[in-house]
Design an enzyme around this catalytic site. Structure first.
Site, PDB file in Angstrom:
ATOM      1  N   ASP A  65      74.502 -28.497  21.517  1.00  0.00           N
ATOM      2  CA  ASP A  65      73.929 -27.670  22.579  1.00  0.00           C
ATOM      3  C   ASP A  65      74.280 -28.349  23.895  1.00  0.00           C
ATOM      4  O   ASP A  65      73.715 -29.386  24.245  1.00  0.00           O
ATOM      5  CB  ASP A  65      72.416 -27.583  22.408  1.00  0.00           C
ATOM      6  CG  ASP A  65      71.743 -26.758  23.506  1.00  0.00           C
ATOM      7  OD1 ASP A  65      72.432 -26.328  24.453  1.00  0.00           O
ATOM      8  OD2 ASP A  65      70.513 -26.553  23.415  1.00  0.00           O
ATOM      9  N   SER A 146      84.713 -18.276  36.616  1.00  0.00           N
ATOM     10  CA  SER A 146      84.586 -16.823  36.718  1.00  0.00           C
ATOM     11  C   SER A 146      84.950 -16.398  38.128  1.00  0.00           C
ATOM     12  O   SER A 146      84.797 -17.170  39.083  1.00  0.00           O
ATOM     13  CB  SER A 146      83.148 -16.401  36.409  1.00  0.00           C
ATOM     14  OG  SER A 146      82.932 -15.037  36.732  1.00  0.00           O
ATOM     15  N   TYR A 164      73.597 -16.550  37.764  1.00  0.00           N
ATOM     16  CA  TYR A 164      74.906 -16.760  37.146  1.00  0.00           C
ATOM     17  C   TYR A 164      75.986 -17.056  38.191  1.00  0.00           C
ATOM     18  O   TYR A 164      76.724 -18.040  38.073  1.00  0.00           O
ATOM     19  CB  TYR A 164      75.311 -15.529  36.329  1.00  0.00           C
ATOM     20  CG  TYR A 164      76.697 -15.625  35.721  1.00  0.00           C
ATOM     21  CD1 TYR A 164      76.930 -16.392  34.582  1.00  0.00           C
ATOM     22  CD2 TYR A 164      77.778 -14.946  36.277  1.00  0.00           C
ATOM     23  CE1 TYR A 164      78.185 -16.488  34.023  1.00  0.00           C
ATOM     24  CE2 TYR A 164      79.042 -15.033  35.727  1.00  0.00           C
ATOM     25  CZ  TYR A 164      79.252 -15.798  34.606  1.00  0.00           C
ATOM     26  OH  TYR A 164      80.496 -15.891  34.059  1.00  0.00           O
ATOM     27  N   LYS A 168      78.371 -20.507  38.891  1.00  0.00           N
ATOM     28  CA  LYS A 168      79.838 -20.519  38.868  1.00  0.00           C
ATOM     29  C   LYS A 168      80.414 -20.983  40.205  1.00  0.00           C
ATOM     30  O   LYS A 168      81.485 -21.600  40.248  1.00  0.00           O
ATOM     31  CB  LYS A 168      80.361 -19.136  38.482  1.00  0.00           C
ATOM     32  CG  LYS A 168      80.075 -18.753  37.039  1.00  0.00           C
ATOM     33  CD  LYS A 168      80.669 -19.766  36.065  1.00  0.00           C
ATOM     34  CE  LYS A 168      80.505 -19.361  34.619  1.00  0.00           C
ATOM     35  NZ  LYS A 168      81.149 -20.317  33.675  1.00  0.00           N
TER      36      LYS A 168
END
Length: 250
Positions: A65, A146, A164, A168
């Site tokens: 993890d 991304s 998110y 990034k």
């Protein structure tokens, strides 16, 4: 890829999508690939069958993890004990959950996203870099970023990605910090950020399909980019690669 024959590549988030496609590409190019993910059975049942039979011996799996620093340390210690070290790291593991930053009930979503997308890259890169430097290996660290790490998508698209995009953006900055640190520590270890647009993966959830009317890349397209970047000559470093599907409007 000749210089990477039988060398060790570690791919995080290897149970599906870009991670699985990258494991396949690198294993079939002759690298020894260690896939890391929380679910080993998914790597064995879904990733391994993607790899041509004659190259499946090149693929190994281990539970990890990446959001848990101790889990990362244990996994990389196992890799060093079993294989002797790491030569290429592909930081692919990442998550995105729908929601809003200002919603008070989204604390766990925000923490998990930051821990996976940002700290996971830190923990894995730190362990891989130590292995490369101690063995005097001119390795390569690849980060799957991304386009959201360069421009915040409008939430008018119907996808409210909350933290998110900020994670990034942090990865974009981190790539340059790592480049400078690798240089300051007198190594020739490379670092590359690959920023895809929309890709047909399970990142939004296993039961959520990418809308067919929206242009999208395939995971194999990003795996091909990883192969291209790591096989550049020793004096060439692809620092940032942005890949968009034709017709993408973001």
């Amino acid at each position: 890829m000749y210089r990477w024959q039988n060398k060790i590549a570690v791919v995080t988030g290897a149970s599906a999508g870009i991670g699985a496609a990258t494991c396949k590409a690198l294993a079939e190019k002759g690298m020894m690939v260690v896939g890391l993910a929380r679910r080993v059975e998914k790597m064995e049942n879904q990733t391994r069958p993607l790899i041509a039979n004659e190259y499946q011996k090149n693929f190994h799996t281990h539970k990890c993890d990446v959001s848990d620093e101790e889990s990362v340390k244990a996994a990389f210690a196992w890799i060093e004990e079993k294989f002797g070290g790491i030569d290429v790291l592909v930081n692919n593991a990442g998550i995105v959950k729908m929601g809003s930053i200002v919603d008070q009930n989204n604390s766990d979503i925000i923490k998990n996203t930051v821990n996976t997308n940002v700290l996971g890259v830190v923990w894995c890169t730190r362990e891989a870099f130590r292995s490369m430097k101690e063995r005097n290996v001119n390795g390569h660290v690849v980060i799957i970023n991304s386009v959201a790490g360069h421009k915040v998508p409008s939430n008018t698209t119907g996808y409210d990605l909350n933290i998110y995009s900020p994670t990034k953006h942090a990865v974009t900055a981190m790539t340059e910090v790592m480049r400078q640190e690798f240089l300051s520590k007198e190594t020739k270890i490379k670092v590359t950020s690959i920023s895809p647009g929309g890709v047909k993966t399970e990142i939004m959830g296993e039961n959520i399909e990418f809308p067919p009317e929206i242009p999208a890349l395939n995971p194999e397209d990003i795996a091909d980019a990883v192969v291209y970047c790591i096989q550049t000559p020793p004096h060439v470093q692809v620092h940032e690669m942005i890949i968009k599907p034709v017709g993408e409007k973001i």
